[in-house]
Design an enzyme around this catalytic site. Structure first.
Site, PDB file in Angstrom:
ATOM      1  CD  GLN A   1      -2.804   1.201   2.426  1.00 14.88           C
ATOM      2  OE1 GLN A   1      -3.589   0.255   2.445  1.00 14.88           O
ATOM      3  NE2 GLN A   1      -2.828   2.139   3.347  1.00 14.88           N
TER       4      GLN A   1
ATOM      5  N   GLY B   1       6.803  -5.061   3.676  1.00 12.93           N
ATOM      6  CA  GLY B   1       7.441  -6.202   4.353  1.00 12.93           C
ATOM      7  C   GLY B   1       7.272  -7.480   3.555  1.00 12.93           C
TER       8      GLY B   1
ATOM      9  NE  ARG C   1      24.975   0.157  37.473  1.00 11.97           N
ATOM     10  CZ  ARG C   1      24.467   1.267  36.948  1.00 11.97           C
ATOM     11  NH1 ARG C   1      23.199   1.308  36.580  1.00 11.97           N
ATOM     12  NH2 ARG C   1      25.225   2.338  36.785  1.00 11.97           N
TER      13      ARG C   1
ATOM     14  CD  GLN D   1      18.246   2.751  38.350  1.00 14.25           C
ATOM     15  OE1 GLN D   1      18.601   3.889  38.061  1.00 14.25           O
ATOM     16  NE2 GLN D   1      18.551   1.715  37.595  1.00 14.25           N
TER      17      GLN D   1
ATOM     18  N   GLY E   1      25.960   1.894  31.777  1.00 16.00           N
ATOM     19  CA  GLY E   1      26.796   1.545  30.625  1.00 16.00           C
ATOM     20  C   GLY E   1      26.389   0.241  29.968  1.00 16.00           C
TER      21      GLY E   1
ATOM     22  CD  GLU F   1      -2.343  -2.204  12.160  1.00 11.41           C
ATOM     23  OE1 GLU F   1      -3.439  -1.644  12.015  1.00 11.41           O
ATOM     24  OE2 GLU F   1      -2.008  -3.244  11.568  1.00 11.41           O
TER      25      GLU F   1
END
Lengths: 691, 691
Positions: free
Chosen positions: A150, A190, A320, A352, A423, A446
């Site tokens: 299309q 696609g 971490r 955080q 990082g 869409e």
């Protein structure tokens, strides 16, 4: 000889595994209870069964190659996977829903995607019985592979602007497909670049010298025998993209290509074979129903996207450690049972939490609204089949805005979670890079996320006018608009932070704000005569406000009803966080409409910090409950076990540059520079040349 | 045989070239005047001279391969370019500034980047004269190639947490470098994966059983003869990343590697060779000066980043037509001189303006503040050399927050501009994909954008306490804080939209808001005793508010002073747009502090739409003035000429998948499926098998 990490080295203590274990022990509820509540046991079993099939499959089971290959090899491997999916489909006879689960777990778009999601459904919906027999049956067996063409190079979302023409010639009983300009080239299609041998082509139908606008034609584009493009067709791949590089998005141009009369999909409108007369389609609103269904799925999918991003970032933030919060030093029990002081997991830092916990809350919010939309879709289909279209406008408007809002939330959540991983979020091994790149187009297709909001706002504005004129039908939208009109000077009543635990109070605030914006827009358009174009910023906000209200309303309803339990209480805290963090994020609206005072605004900010603290002990359990398998995450940082650093090292060992002692490129580009300094070298006892 | 587009096809009219020409004709000023005003003629000439060298260079001139290669080939080509840059440097004897201009035009980070920007400067600043002689001189000739190894797998920004040790042994006069754990592995080190044979390694210095914390050591890691890793060293590339894949970020582990006494960079602190005694560094604030310089450059660079993204999106939005705005139909004069009605360029839609024009304004804002910081840096260096450190704290605090704010703006601008290009923004040919991916790390390195804001806020809070205690030094910050304290109940005075054209009124609003936030934080910390961790969200906002104030203040100063001209008036409109759009974006702060009333907030929104309209005719000229060459943009959508669709097609022709009639993968994965349906084929007169 490839580079290997010394096997005797372990990460410094405490290890990720013990940190995650500790997180899981401190949760106030069992994540399995929450999983059952949101998904139901049946779905969980189904997902797990499919997972077992994929994980153990010889083609689909191993994702370890994904992050290292260039486009050529990625595309080849993806074709291999697409072929395997076609085989599994025929072995297991998956339903559409099951196939979707499998694809989502595999998590890589393929060249056959549009064949299944657009080519076949379009024939099924818009083809005659004869067209279905000829094209759909072999398509189901992958004996032809199709795509849906299309979009054009010069025209994206605006289908009315397409330039490709299909002129009917009664004398030959053929349509002549032609691309009159370069911009008429189909683009972004696609599956077209390499894989497809058929396409549904949207072209302006011209017959008896009249232009009837875009219509769909089914066109063979490549030879079934050897896959070469047919005469008059220029076709290829549009080249590399930011993501989606396992899909062969393609272009195609037609130079007066004749296709037979049967090429035009003719269930609704058609051309008389002999005369070329155009026979009009019956008027139908049914297509809107399908759009609602597609968009409900996108909302549910955005839950999964948010959940997946939050899973990676939350687990890694628990593992971490970085610096220490002096006011709250962190201690853990190590494997010997000793209490050990350690650095602070970054999940303990308020900033955080402020970045991640609202994303967890958004994931749950999208889940409950996606579910609600599915229910409403079913109810609407039921009603429409009885000739009752009264639900459709509201549902279509809400689904447009929700598609826009939730995909926008999901896109920004992936990127925020990636950055919140510091990082290592930038390494592809985080699993968030490709994920972001492949998900991004959802914000455009869409329905473009900005354009879509006009549909939602237009409906609300229209409803507001009806309510004012007392012509309202009674639904959720008209009710809250009407409440507002009964008291447009209402003010929010809370005086203490604790009052913000009242979901009804929060819901009222979202209702007032959305109605206020709609009311102002009606005034601007109808009284001040401001143009629609000058209102586009406000219009975007109206849609956003309405859809945030829907998310708030559905989340509150789902979590504050039914019997209480530890799980339910935890979920209620998440719902409150969702309300308060959305309120805080959109504070200017609530203040500008006068509903909140400056003092109340400062209280909202305090309440937010308070809400984050309440979520903290449950953070890992809340993402665990989504049950996103490691197979899907494909992430060194986010896997269930928490062995982050071992995984990073293992994945680095697979880097192609590490497979030789000296990497390619040294001889040509580095050695010539270094060896110019040879006269200054001194060779030591170990035989090594040094400066 | 490769796929070629039919040469006779042109884009539909009006062509991009005529649309851009029209845009340029309607501007109210000459972009050359603005370019001279911001850059100066000398810089423009220099940039152009360097551009000529690069464009005509056999290695660096052709960027056409960039978007198609996988990492392996991209890295090889980048090594080639790095070698060529080393040669050009020696031919033209570029200054640091000139080299930076060349690198920025070339626009691809290389394996030698850290050699120049960290390895050599660290030796120059922290090495003794002997160390400079031994290492720096060959490094300047690229006879050794170095990198800077600080970050570890388990520790990013927190240098105090690093685990690598360097234990001094007086008996051998060596330091023993060791990685005790897996997390001690150096990680993310640019240039280490493949290229470097030396590294500056940050390791915890241990001598006489005492840990002196992180110190820099210069360590040979690969053989000068054949580039193989030396004994005891495990080194390699950390694998693929979201961007920066032309750089070989690497890891390295040391297994008791002995390095000689001279390895420790010893200009400031050192170890006595015989005894192992630690000699402390003199206390020095000079390092902060360097940080200010680096950050001033980052602010200036963020101008360029914003400008480049805005250039692509603005030009393409002038060329891209979509639908039509009924209230304002668009007509252009075509090449025959006829007036033709056409679809609307998307740049005419208010929402598109709302997305793009503030980014143009941000680019200019960053330019003037970057310049200002350079001046202040020079003035501060001058003062420090005379022992006057009074400027330093304020300058360091502002530079921290500005680095955070401007890189955050720049990152989000690239992505917003990419999305504002619609579907084609997702093609790598837009030039915005790799650009985003390669720029992203700026938000993390040279100080994480969240952590940095703590430095700014801490300074402001401290200054507020001093002002309260009447201990203030008089600078910009203390003055506006003190103004606020003299009247904390001040309210904004404007009553009409036109009042928002007054820059002083806008500046006062930004001052009040920043001071209010600082004052509230002092109260929360000192009176309510709220912990720093619980304040982190507020702290982020304080820094943001202060730095937005700096941008506003510098922009107003630069554009509203000096003689008037068409150019100056256009720039003033951009300055006002920057103030108003920033105000609108941060409206909740201005409302929550009570400085703006809800009615005023609605006026700000109207003023913003008004400002966008004023910018509209100058939009293309404003991005033209940045003078970003096509060579740098490497973008089908953004080039100066506007031949967007021809460029998209030409770049698609180069896609590797299009170089054969049938792409690789067909034989193995598609043919077996299709040929299963052979029994249903019918062969037509043209010899083609059809269903």
């Amino acid at each position: 000889m490839s580079t290997k990490f010394p096997k005797h080295l372990k990460p410094s203590k405490p290890h990720g595994e013990s940190l995650l274990l500790q997180e899981r022990q401190r949760a106030t509820f069992n994540p399995d209870d929450l999983a059952n509540f949101i998904y139901g046991k049946k779905y969980i079993k189904k997902r797990n069964d499919i997972l077992q099939i994929l994980q153990n499959d010889s083609v689909l089971g191993d994702k370890s190659h994904r992050y290292y290959n260039g486009r050529h090899m990625r595309f080849r491997k993806s074709l291999d996977a697409a072929k395997r999916f076609a085989e599994l489909q025929s072995i297991y006879q998956w339903s559409d829903e099951e196939f979707a689960v499998a694809e989502s777990l595999f998590d890589e778009p393929s060249a056959f995607r549009l064949h299944r999601t657009m080519f076949m459904p379009t024939i099924a919906n818009q083809g005659t019985e004869e067209q279905k027999r000829i094209y759909l049956e072999p398509a189901l067996r992958y004996e032809i592979i199709g795509c849906y063409a299309q979009t054009e190079l010069g025209h994206g979302s605006n289908v009315r602007g397409i330039e490709t023409t299909a002129v009917y010639q009664p004398e030959t009983e053929t349509f002549v497909l032609n691309s009159p300009t370069l911009t008429a080239s189909k683009w972004w299609i696609g599956g077209l670049g390499v894989a497809a041998n058929h396409a549904i082509v949207m072209a302006r139908l011209v017959s008896q010298d009249k232009d009837y606008g875009p219509h769909p034609f089914i066109v063979q584009i490549r030879s079934l025998e050897n896959h070469e493009p047919l005469k008059g067709i220029t076709v290829g791949d549009i080249g590399p993209k930011f993501g989606f590089n396992t899909v062969d998005n393609g272009f195609i141009l037609f130079d007066h290509v004749h296709v037979p009369h049967i090429a035009m999909l003719a269930r609704y409108s058609r051309i008389d074979r002999k005369t070329g007369e155009y026979i009009k389609p019956p008027n139908s609103k049914l297509a809107y129903g399908t759009m609602v269904f597609v968009r409900a799925n996108i909302v549910l999918e955005s839950c999964l996207v948010l959940a997946r991003a939050a899973t990676v970032a939350t687990r890694y933030s628990a593992v971490r450690v970085q610096g220490s919060d002096a006011s709250n030093p962190k201690k853990v029990t190590d494997s010997n049972g000793d209490l050990q002081q350690v650095e602070t997991p970054v999940l303990d830092y308020t900033m955080q939490q402020y970045r991640l916990f609202p994303i967890i809350a958004q994931a749950y919010a999208c889940h409950f609204t996606g579910q609600k939309m599915h229910h409403m879709y079913n109810e609407n289909q039921e009603r429409m089949s009885q000739g009752d279209f009264s639900y459709l406008a509201d549902l279509h408007a809400s689904s447009s805005g929700l598609k826009s809002l939730t995909t926008t939330l999901a896109v920004s959540a992936i990127e925020e979670c990636r950055r919140a991983c510091g990082g290592h979020g930038y390494s592809l091994f985080s699993g968030l890079g490709h994920f972001y790149q492949d998900y991004l187009p959802k914000a455009t297709w869409e329905g473009d996320n900005y354009l879509l909001t006009q549909q939602t706002a237009r409906y609300l504005i229209k409803t507001m006018r009806s309510v004012v004129a007392k012509r309202e039908e009674s639904n959720f939208s008209s009710q809250y608009l009407s409440e507002y009109l009964s008291n447009p000077r209402a003010r929010c009543s809370f005086t203490r932070i604790e009052d913000l635990n009242n979901p009804e109070l929060l819901l009222s605030a979202f209702k007032f704000r959305s109605a206020f914006l709609a009311d102002k827009a009606v005034h601007a358009l109808d009284v001040q005569k401001i143009s629609w174009n000058d209102m586009l910023i406000d219009i975007y906000r109206i849609s956003r406000a309405h859809c945030q209200l829907l998310l708030v309303s559905n989340f509150i309803q789902a979590s504050f009803s039914g019997p209480s339990s530890n799980m339910k209480q935890a979920l209620q805290q998440v719902a409150l966080l969702f309300c308060v963090s959305t309120l805080e994020q959109e504070l200017s609206d609530f203040l500008a409409c006068g509903y909140l005072s400056p003092e109340q605004a400062l209280m909202v900010k305090k309440k937010l910090v308070n809400s984050l603290k309440l979520i903290r002990p449950n953070a890992v359990a809340l993402v665990d409950a989504f049950g996103i398998p490691d197979y899907m995450l494909n992430s060194a940082l986010g896997e269930n076990k928490g062995d982050v650093y071992e995984k990073m090292a293992a994945m680095a060992e697979l880097e192609p540059l590490n497979q030789t002692k000296v990497a390619d490129g040294y001889e040509d580009y580095i050695r010539p520079l270094i060896h110019k300094g040879k006269k200054n070298w001194k060779v030591g006892k170990d035989g090594i040349a040094r400066l």
